[in-house]
Design a protein around this motif. Structure first.
Motif, short mmCIF file in Angstrom:
data_model
loop_
_atom_site.label_atom_id
_atom_site.label_comp_id
_atom_site.label_asym_id
_atom_site.label_seq_id
_atom_site.Cartn_x
_atom_site.Cartn_y
_atom_site.Cartn_z
N TYR A 1 64.61 24.04 62.66
CA TYR A 1 63.19 23.79 62.97
C TYR A 1 62.45 25.11 63.18
N TYR A 2 63.01 25.98 64.00
CA TYR A 2 62.34 27.25 64.29
C TYR A 2 62.29 28.18 63.08
N LEU A 3 63.32 28.14 62.25
CA LEU A 3 63.28 28.92 61.01
C LEU A 3 62.17 28.40 60.09
N GLY A 4 62.01 27.10 60.02
CA GLY A 4 60.96 26.51 59.20
C GLY A 4 59.58 26.91 59.68
N ILE A 5 59.37 26.86 60.99
CA ILE A 5 58.09 27.27 61.58
C ILE A 5 57.84 28.76 61.29
N PHE A 6 58.86 29.58 61.47
CA PHE A 6 58.75 31.02 61.21
C PHE A 6 58.34 31.27 59.77
N GLU A 7 58.97 30.58 58.83
CA GLU A 7 58.65 30.79 57.41
C GLU A 7 57.22 30.33 57.08
N ILE A 8 56.76 29.26 57.70
CA ILE A 8 55.38 28.80 57.49
C ILE A 8 54.40 29.83 58.04
N ILE A 9 54.68 30.37 59.22
CA ILE A 9 53.80 31.41 59.79
C ILE A 9 53.75 32.63 58.89
N ILE A 10 54.91 33.06 58.41
CA ILE A 10 54.96 34.20 57.49
C ILE A 10 54.12 33.91 56.26
N SER A 11 54.28 32.71 55.70
CA SER A 11 53.55 32.37 54.47
C SER A 11 52.04 32.37 54.70
N LEU A 12 51.59 31.85 55.83
CA LEU A 12 50.15 31.83 56.12
C LEU A 12 49.60 33.24 56.31
N GLY A 13 50.36 34.09 56.99
CA GLY A 13 49.94 35.48 57.15
C GLY A 13 49.84 36.20 55.82
N PHE A 14 50.82 35.98 54.95
CA PHE A 14 50.79 36.59 53.62
C PHE A 14 49.62 36.05 52.80
N LEU A 15 49.41 34.75 52.85
CA LEU A 15 48.33 34.12 52.09
C LEU A 15 46.96 34.68 52.50
N LEU A 16 46.74 34.77 53.80
CA LEU A 16 45.46 35.21 54.32
C LEU A 16 45.32 36.73 54.38
N GLY A 17 46.45 37.42 54.28
CA GLY A 17 46.40 38.88 54.37
C GLY A 17 46.09 39.35 55.77
N ILE A 18 46.78 38.77 56.73
CA ILE A 18 46.56 39.15 58.12
C ILE A 18 47.91 39.45 58.77
N GLY A 19 47.96 40.55 59.52
CA GLY A 19 49.19 40.92 60.20
C GLY A 19 50.30 41.38 59.27
N ILE A 20 49.94 41.88 58.12
CA ILE A 20 50.95 42.25 57.10
C ILE A 20 51.89 43.34 57.61
N ARG A 21 51.36 44.32 58.32
CA ARG A 21 52.19 45.43 58.81
C ARG A 21 53.20 44.96 59.85
N LEU A 22 53.00 43.80 60.44
CA LEU A 22 53.96 43.20 61.37
C LEU A 22 54.81 42.14 60.67
N LEU A 23 54.16 41.26 59.92
CA LEU A 23 54.87 40.14 59.31
C LEU A 23 55.83 40.56 58.19
N ALA A 24 55.45 41.54 57.39
CA ALA A 24 56.33 41.96 56.29
C ALA A 24 57.64 42.54 56.81
#
Length: 143
Positions: free
Chosen positions: A59-82
């Protein structure tokens, strides 16, 4: 003509990379959340965890991957999320490959696609979010 077309598109490379990675991370996260029995079973098998722990980790891995995907999509927090995504992929790769080797089992060749994802997350970290990102819009507003 081809050279000038390529040169015009080059500034958009981070955007294309962000969108591709966002799609992959979103699909992986969505699969974990919408069909948890499959990935939960894989977690149980490889990590030898009980059902409750494997389900929570899934469950937590799924949530983490969704958060990563939204950050990448929107281009926010890239220097942290990448880098977080890179670390996640490194841990995942090392874990599954070492467990497979230790057990003498054949390593699933599709696992190696994650090396491409790892390279993509590292390149995105180095390039930054690029155009059409929330971070870029913030920079323009600040002048």
């Amino acid at each position: 003509m081809t050279q000038s077309f390529r040169e015009k598109l080059t500034p958009y490379a981070p955007l294309f990379l962000r969108l591709g990675l966002a799609i992959v991370f979103f699909i992986f996260g969505l699969q974990k959340l919408s069909s948890p029995e499959q990935t939960r079973a894989e977690i149980q098998l490889f990590l030898n965890l009980n059902l409750g722990t494997a389900a929570a980790l899934n469950y937590y891995l799924g949530i983490f991957e969704i958060i990563i995907s939204l950050g990448f999509l929107l281009g926010i927090g890239i220097r942290l999320l990448a880098p977080l995504a890179s670390l996640f992929l490194i841990v995942f790769l090392i874990s599954f490959i070492s467990i497979g080797l230790a057990r003498g089992t054949v390593i699933d060749p599709t696992l190696f696609r994650d090396f491409g994802l790892l390279a993509g997350t590292i390149v995105l970290w180095l390039l930054g979010p690029g155009p059409f990102s929330i971070e870029e819009m913030r920079k323009k507003k600040q002048g």
